[in-house]
Enzyme design. Structure first.
Site, PDB file in Angstrom:
ATOM      1  N   ASP A 165      -2.438   4.614   0.744  1.00  0.00           N
ATOM      2  CA  ASP A 165      -2.895   3.367   1.359  1.00  0.00           C
ATOM      3  C   ASP A 165      -4.411   3.218   1.194  1.00  0.00           C
ATOM      4  O   ASP A 165      -5.072   4.108   0.645  1.00  0.00           O
ATOM      5  CB  ASP A 165      -2.478   3.390   2.846  1.00  0.00           C
ATOM      6  CG  ASP A 165      -2.244   1.991   3.394  1.00  0.00           C
ATOM      7  OD1 ASP A 165      -2.712   1.016   2.773  1.00  0.00           O
ATOM      8  OD2 ASP A 165      -1.599   1.878   4.455  1.00  0.00           O
ATOM      9  N   ASP A 226       1.629  -6.839   4.442  1.00  0.00           N
ATOM     10  CA  ASP A 226       2.792  -6.082   4.924  1.00  0.00           C
ATOM     11  C   ASP A 226       3.960  -7.012   5.222  1.00  0.00           C
ATOM     12  O   ASP A 226       3.788  -8.059   5.855  1.00  0.00           O
ATOM     13  CB  ASP A 226       2.447  -5.367   6.234  1.00  0.00           C
ATOM     14  CG  ASP A 226       1.502  -4.206   6.009  1.00  0.00           C
ATOM     15  OD1 ASP A 226       1.019  -4.019   4.882  1.00  0.00           O
ATOM     16  OD2 ASP A 226       1.234  -3.492   6.993  1.00  0.00           O
TER      17      ASP A 226
END
Ligand code: GLA
Length: 419
Positions: A165, A226
């Site tokens: 990430d 997301d």
């Protein structure tokens, strides 16, 4: 020589020197020739860490073991879902005395290597999450300053897949940082599929990601925000991919995939028809099929959608083409198509908005991009039913339901057999 010519020559020399001396990276792992398929904790289980309160849903080795068993016994592994990946919140808040990463020992008392061995003993592959920055998005130690050490730790744990990430780092550093981690992974000699969030953060910051470099560095990469457990979220991602397809599709193919995020089918937010739509669109986009659902409680209808053989075959087609939005009709229906090997084409017609009644559509085969052959056989995708023979001058008529439902069909020249 005029001074202006002299400056131009100097500039050319400078550009050449820079490009020759810039480190050239290339992913050497040979993995993911087809979009990855698997299961990940994040969307369904997020960062639940209190195992007293939530013994069955906290991020723990117990959860991973249970879901891994169900991936096998429920037929998901047999259908191709082979990776089981722990997302954020598995780490201890501090590194060990020697600087190495360690899991939370209450929730992972046997350690990560033992969990990885267990997952492998079931015939699955094992994945884990980390972050390029100082901390993960949920505040656990990131890899910055420890790239080589952490890559070695992952290899020693036999990690097959790393999701890296991009929280808590300078976005400008990603262009060198993500390749540096790739070098560290390559140097371990252990093949680790590399999932990057590099472009997602850059797209959000309105920078133009260098997709050419990204595709040489990562096996897959998150492009955008997301996903959430709702049709609005799913469709906003679909729209973003449609709007940006010309920039993304050229870099999509065997070994390197754009990633619109997880499949949320089987949770709380999608109706059966919206679930069919997500799975059909992810298949057409040749997107990674990474589930995030509780396999203990998934309904039969959701499982059937996830395990649909024809959709999986379209997703896993060896050409690896990223499907495209080719038509927007009557302000409501959009049509996506994906070329498959052997001159076949898969289509998904989507009716994204709420509307009172099913709508009848009529599209000429030419508008669908068909016409190279004289005759085509058309099949409904979910069940594989033969819908008829069509001449290239014909129109294809179908009915489609509103609120996110799809009509999925695939077409092949009349000379070629079905999927
Ligand atoms: C980011 C990622 C998500 C998830 C969380 C974990 O938001 O995009 O997919 O990994 O971090 O904290």
């Amino acid at each position: 020589m005029k001074w202006s010519q002299h400056i131009i020559i100097c500039l050319i020399q400078l550009v050449c020197w820079t490009s020759y001396n810039y480190p050239v990276n290339s992913l050497e792992n040979g993995l993911l020739r087809q979009p990855p398929m698997g299961w990940l904790t994040w969307q369904r289980f997020r960062c639940v860490t209190d195992c007293q309160e939530n013994p069955d849903t906290c991020i723990s080795e117990k959860l991973i073991r249970t879901q891994a068993q169900l991936l096998v016994s429920g037929g998901y592994l047999a259908a191709g879902y082979e990776y089981i990946i722990i997302d954020d919140c598995w780490l201890n808040k501090t590194r060990a005395a020697d600087g190495s990463l360690q899991p939370d020992n209450q929730r992972f008392p046997s350690g990560i290597r033992a969990l990885s061995d267990y997952v492998h003993s079931l015939g699955l592959k094992f994945g884990i999450y980390e972050d390029y920055g100082t901390e993960t998005c949920a505040g656990y130690p990131g890899v910055l300053g420890h790239l080589e050490q952490d890559a070695q730790t992952f290899a020693s744990w036999k990690v097959d897949y790393l999701k890296l990430d991009g929280c808590n780092a300078d976005i400008k550093d990603y262009d060198t940082g993500y390749p540096a981690m790739e070098n560290a992974l390559n140097a371990t000699g252990f093949p680790i599929a590399y999932s990057c969030s590099w472009p997602a953060y850059q797209e959000y910051a309105k920078m133009k990601p260098n997709y050419s470099a990204i595709a040489q560095t990562c096996n897959l990469w998150r492009n955008w925000g997301d996903i959430d457990d709702s049709w609005d979220s799913v469709y906003s991602i679909v729209q973003w991919f449609g709007d940006n397809q010309d920039r993304l599709a050229p870099f999509h193919g065997p070994g390197h995939w754009n990633d619109p995020d997880m499949i949320v089918v089987g949770n709380y937010g999608l109706s059966p028809s919206q679930s069919r739509a997500q799975m059909a669109l992810w298949s057409i986009m040749a997107a990674p099929l990474i589930l995030s659902v509780d396999l203990r409680t998934i309904s039969d209808w959701a499982r059937d959608i996830i395990l649909n053989k024809n959709l999986i075959a379209i997703n896993q087609d060896p050409l690896g083409a990223m499907g495209r939005r080719i038509l927007k009709l009557d302000g409501h229906v959009e049509v996506w198509s994906k070329s498959l090997q052997n001159d076949r084409t898969a289509f998904v017609a989507l009716f994204p908005e709420p509307y009172g009644t099913p709508i009848r559509m009529s599209i000429s085969l030419t508008d669908l991009g068909l016409g190279r052959f004289d005759e085509y056989d058309i099949f409904e995708t979910f069940h594989g039913d033969f819908l008829g023979k069509y001449h290239k001058s014909d129109r294809y008529n179908f009915t489609i339901n509103p609120s996110g439902d799809v009509h999925a069909f695939y077409v092949e020249s009349a000379l070629i057999k079905s999927l």
